[in-house]
Scaffold this motif. Sequence first.
Motif, PDB file in Angstrom:
ATOM      1  N   TYR A 140      11.167  -2.329  11.482  1.00 49.20           N
ATOM      2  CA  TYR A 140      11.452  -1.803  10.152  1.00 49.20           C
ATOM      3  C   TYR A 140      12.931  -1.877   9.778  1.00 49.20           C
ATOM      4  N   THR A 141      13.827  -1.590  10.708  1.00 48.87           N
ATOM      5  CA  THR A 141      15.254  -1.614  10.400  1.00 48.87           C
ATOM      6  C   THR A 141      15.683  -3.017   9.968  1.00 48.87           C
ATOM      7  N   GLU A 142      15.238  -4.015  10.727  1.00 47.95           N
ATOM      8  CA  GLU A 142      15.578  -5.395  10.392  1.00 47.95           C
ATOM      9  C   GLU A 142      14.958  -5.799   9.061  1.00 47.95           C
ATOM     10  N   ALA A 143      13.718  -5.349   8.806  1.00 44.62           N
ATOM     11  CA  ALA A 143      13.047  -5.690   7.552  1.00 44.62           C
ATOM     12  C   ALA A 143      13.784  -5.089   6.353  1.00 44.62           C
ATOM     13  N   PHE A 157      11.650  -4.362  -9.458  1.00 42.50           N
ATOM     14  CA  PHE A 157      10.295  -3.953  -9.103  1.00 42.50           C
ATOM     15  C   PHE A 157       9.928  -4.466  -7.712  1.00 42.50           C
ATOM     16  N   THR A 158      10.197  -5.741  -7.455  1.00 48.51           N
ATOM     17  CA  THR A 158       9.866  -6.334  -6.157  1.00 48.51           C
ATOM     18  C   THR A 158      10.611  -5.632  -5.029  1.00 48.51           C
ATOM     19  N   THR A 159      11.884  -5.384  -5.241  1.00 52.47           N
ATOM     20  CA  THR A 159      12.696  -4.748  -4.203  1.00 52.47           C
ATOM     21  C   THR A 159      12.256  -3.311  -3.947  1.00 52.47           C
ATOM     22  N   PHE A 160      12.145  -2.522  -5.021  1.00 54.36           N
ATOM     23  CA  PHE A 160      11.726  -1.129  -4.844  1.00 54.36           C
ATOM     24  C   PHE A 160      10.322  -1.048  -4.249  1.00 54.36           C
ATOM     25  N   VAL A 165       6.723   0.437   0.234  1.00 53.95           N
ATOM     26  CA  VAL A 165       5.634   0.186   1.180  1.00 53.95           C
ATOM     27  C   VAL A 165       6.139   0.307   2.616  1.00 53.95           C
ATOM     28  N   LEU A 166       7.329  -0.217   2.863  1.00 52.36           N
ATOM     29  CA  LEU A 166       7.886  -0.147   4.214  1.00 52.36           C
ATOM     30  C   LEU A 166       8.132   1.304   4.633  1.00 52.36           C
ATOM     31  N   GLN A 167       8.729   2.096   3.750  1.00 54.91           N
ATOM     32  CA  GLN A 167       8.989   3.501   4.089  1.00 54.91           C
ATOM     33  C   GLN A 167       7.679   4.281   4.248  1.00 54.91           C
ATOM     34  N   ALA A 168       6.676   3.924   3.453  1.00 58.64           N
ATOM     35  CA  ALA A 168       5.365   4.563   3.598  1.00 58.64           C
ATOM     36  C   ALA A 168       4.784   4.284   4.976  1.00 58.64           C
ATOM     37  N   PHE A 200      -2.326   0.998  -4.919  1.00 58.90           N
ATOM     38  CA  PHE A 200      -3.204   1.027  -3.750  1.00 58.90           C
ATOM     39  C   PHE A 200      -2.427   1.424  -2.503  1.00 58.90           C
ATOM     40  N   ARG A 201      -1.259   0.795  -2.305  1.00 62.30           N
ATOM     41  CA  ARG A 201      -0.479   1.110  -1.111  1.00 62.30           C
ATOM     42  C   ARG A 201       0.007   2.561  -1.129  1.00 62.30           C
ATOM     43  N   ARG A 202       0.237   3.089  -2.313  1.00 56.50           N
ATOM     44  CA  ARG A 202       0.602   4.506  -2.420  1.00 56.50           C
ATOM     45  C   ARG A 202      -0.589   5.373  -2.027  1.00 56.50           C
ATOM     46  N   GLY A 203      -1.782   4.967  -2.425  1.00 56.40           N
ATOM     47  CA  GLY A 203      -2.977   5.682  -2.006  1.00 56.40           C
ATOM     48  C   GLY A 203      -3.155   5.660  -0.498  1.00 56.40           C
ATOM     49  N   VAL A 204      -2.884   4.513   0.113  1.00 60.32           N
ATOM     50  CA  VAL A 204      -2.992   4.396   1.570  1.00 60.32           C
ATOM     51  C   VAL A 204      -2.036   5.367   2.258  1.00 60.32           C
ATOM     52  N   MET A 205      -0.835   5.486   1.717  1.00 53.85           N
ATOM     53  CA  MET A 205       0.142   6.417   2.300  1.00 53.85           C
ATOM     54  C   MET A 205      -0.410   7.841   2.328  1.00 53.85           C
ATOM     55  N   TRP A 206      -0.952   8.294   1.184  1.00 59.17           N
ATOM     56  CA  TRP A 206      -1.469   9.660   1.130  1.00 59.17           C
ATOM     57  C   TRP A 206      -2.738   9.815   1.956  1.00 59.17           C
TER      58      TRP A 206
END
Length: 357
Positions: A140-143, A157-160, A165-168, A200-206
């Motif tokens: 994750y750190t390298e990513a 948008f792409t960056t945020f 997703v990575l932080q999730a 969707f990825r936000r849903g996966v996080m929760w």
Amino acid sequence: MTGASPKESEPVTTNGTIAMVNLHGQIDGLAVQLSRAGTGETPDAPLAVTQGAALIDLLNLRGHILGRVADYEQAADLAERLVRAAPEDSTALLARARTYATLHRFAEAVADLRAAGRSGADAAALDAERAVVLQALGCYTEAIALIRKAAQRQSDFTTFGALAVLQAERGEVTEATRLFDEARRHYQGTSPFPLAQLDFRRGVMWHREGDLDEASSWYNAARRRVPDYAPARGHLAEVELLRGAPQAALALLRPLTQTSDDPEYAAHLAATLHSVNRVHEAQQWREHAAARYDELVQCHPEAYADHAADFWLTVGDDADKGLEMALQNLTFRQTARSHALFQRAVLAQNRVAQAAP
């Protein structure tokens, strides 16, 4: 901290059903153009390579949205042909790297990215693709460093979104929530697909955090964007089953087993049917999922060994096979999730051994 609700500051996008029709049309149109240009060993480069790379990306998108492994396989086959025809073309190499990453063939993806770099590929594009691979491998750190480096040439948008997703995945929920909100605020496109994927990825996080209400809210947000979005429907069915609403789960899952060739949905359908004592029908879907997982692990072990392990440890009810698949997955990816899956499998096998007469 849940951040903005799905209905706050909704970006306006194309109707999801219309967008799916357009996606099918784009794929069919590009396929016709490529057949005319020739995509064998000597295509009309660079035109055919450019069209082929575009078609590969669209096939991978449709494969994700509809849960169609066949689309991933078609994209991978086309990528192989493009690179055979133009082995030093950076566009072809980048396209094949993306298909390798989709099927979790990460070492081969990295090799293609290196080759694409030697062939003059855009540095920001290479960094973005390398970040995807590193994230999948748990680096994750390298990513994060590569995403921020690529941000100079990417949309906000792409960056945020990538950082969210990575932080999730890291379990940094507060920071991920802030980034998800930022990504939505910076979306300037009209396609519903990027936002549906983000929600969707936000849903996966929760879902992973055990907050079923928040998970359901974001899965439904993704479905409002794209009603046919298979992963959102499938995960929402899991939530409904956990909430004690098996009939709602069945209504979500049945259409997926008709449109998707991913055995995950057949497996969830089997589990849901078993929960309402429809044992015979559950067994039929269990056998269907088992056969399909065996097929996919044979063809694409890097991508499906972990899913197969989870299946055998749950619906499949075969701890030995679950352990075999979990160990195989661990040889591909030394991530925390892979180790946790392996530990689950070991515990399951120990329970079976202790219960034996």
